[in-house]
Design a protein around this motif. Structure first.
Motif, PDB file in Angstrom:
ATOM      1  N   MET A 191       0.853  -1.176   0.000  1.00  0.00           N
ATOM      2  CA  MET A 191       0.000   0.000   0.000  1.00  0.00           C
ATOM      3  C   MET A 191       0.895   1.234   0.000  1.00  0.00           C
ATOM      4  O   MET A 191       1.729   1.399   0.865  1.00  0.00           O
TER       5      MET A 191
ATOM      6  N   LYS B 204      -0.366   4.635  -0.496  1.00  0.00           N
ATOM      7  CA  LYS B 204      -1.026   5.871  -0.101  1.00  0.00           C
ATOM      8  C   LYS B 204      -0.894   6.110   1.393  1.00  0.00           C
ATOM      9  O   LYS B 204      -0.937   5.186   2.190  1.00  0.00           O
TER      10      LYS B 204
ATOM     11  N   THR C 133     -13.435   2.437  -2.706  1.00  0.00           N
ATOM     12  CA  THR C 133     -12.567   2.693  -3.859  1.00  0.00           C
ATOM     13  C   THR C 133     -12.889   4.046  -4.469  1.00  0.00           C
ATOM     14  O   THR C 133     -11.987   4.829  -4.791  1.00  0.00           O
TER      15      THR C 133
ATOM     16  N   ILE D 174      -8.621   3.296  -3.193  1.00  0.00           N
ATOM     17  CA  ILE D 174      -7.906   2.072  -2.827  1.00  0.00           C
ATOM     18  C   ILE D 174      -8.752   0.858  -3.203  1.00  0.00           C
ATOM     19  O   ILE D 174      -9.980   0.920  -3.212  1.00  0.00           O
TER      20      ILE D 174
ATOM     21  N   GLU E  93      -6.475  -3.547  -0.724  1.00  0.00           N
ATOM     22  CA  GLU E  93      -5.829  -2.531   0.116  1.00  0.00           C
ATOM     23  C   GLU E  93      -6.676  -2.227   1.343  1.00  0.00           C
ATOM     24  O   GLU E  93      -6.144  -2.005   2.437  1.00  0.00           O
ATOM     25  N   THR E  94      -8.007  -2.245   1.177  1.00  0.00           N
ATOM     26  CA  THR E  94      -8.907  -2.044   2.310  1.00  0.00           C
ATOM     27  C   THR E  94      -8.725  -3.169   3.325  1.00  0.00           C
ATOM     28  O   THR E  94      -8.637  -2.926   4.532  1.00  0.00           O
TER      29      THR E  94
END
Length: 92
Positions: free
Chosen positions: A1, A3, A28, A33, A37-38
């Motif tokens: 990830m 961000k 998203t 994301i 990623e969540t």
């Protein structure tokens, strides 16, 4: 990830992921994301037992995946969503 999120954004992502009726596509749309990623954020910021319970609950759940939802359920809405998506009506 890759961000970096503020504490407030992380709290909101976790809150949206925890809600049964908020699809991953909404996360998203608002935060850019992916579902994976969540899941990584949830794994990192929750206790292991809480994460396992959450994964068990949302895995394959129709309401968490827009493609599995009924045609009548195509929106996501929350009282704190206005500043993110530009909704005109806010409860606060």
């Amino acid at each position: 990830m890759q961000k970096k999120f503020t504490e407030r954004e992380l709290d909101r992502i976790i809150e949206m992921a925890w809600e049964d009726r908020t699809p991953f596509e909404a996360i998203t749309f608002q935060f850019g994301i992916s579902e994976q990623e969540t899941i990584e954020i949830m794994r990192k910021h929750m206790k292991a037992s809480s994460f396992r319970l959450w994964r068990k609950r949302v895995q394959g759940r129709k309401t968490k995946h827009a493609k599995l939802r009924d045609n009548g359920t195509d929106r996501f809405k929350c009282s704190r969503q206005r500043h993110i998506s530009g909704n005109k009506i806010a409860k606060r």
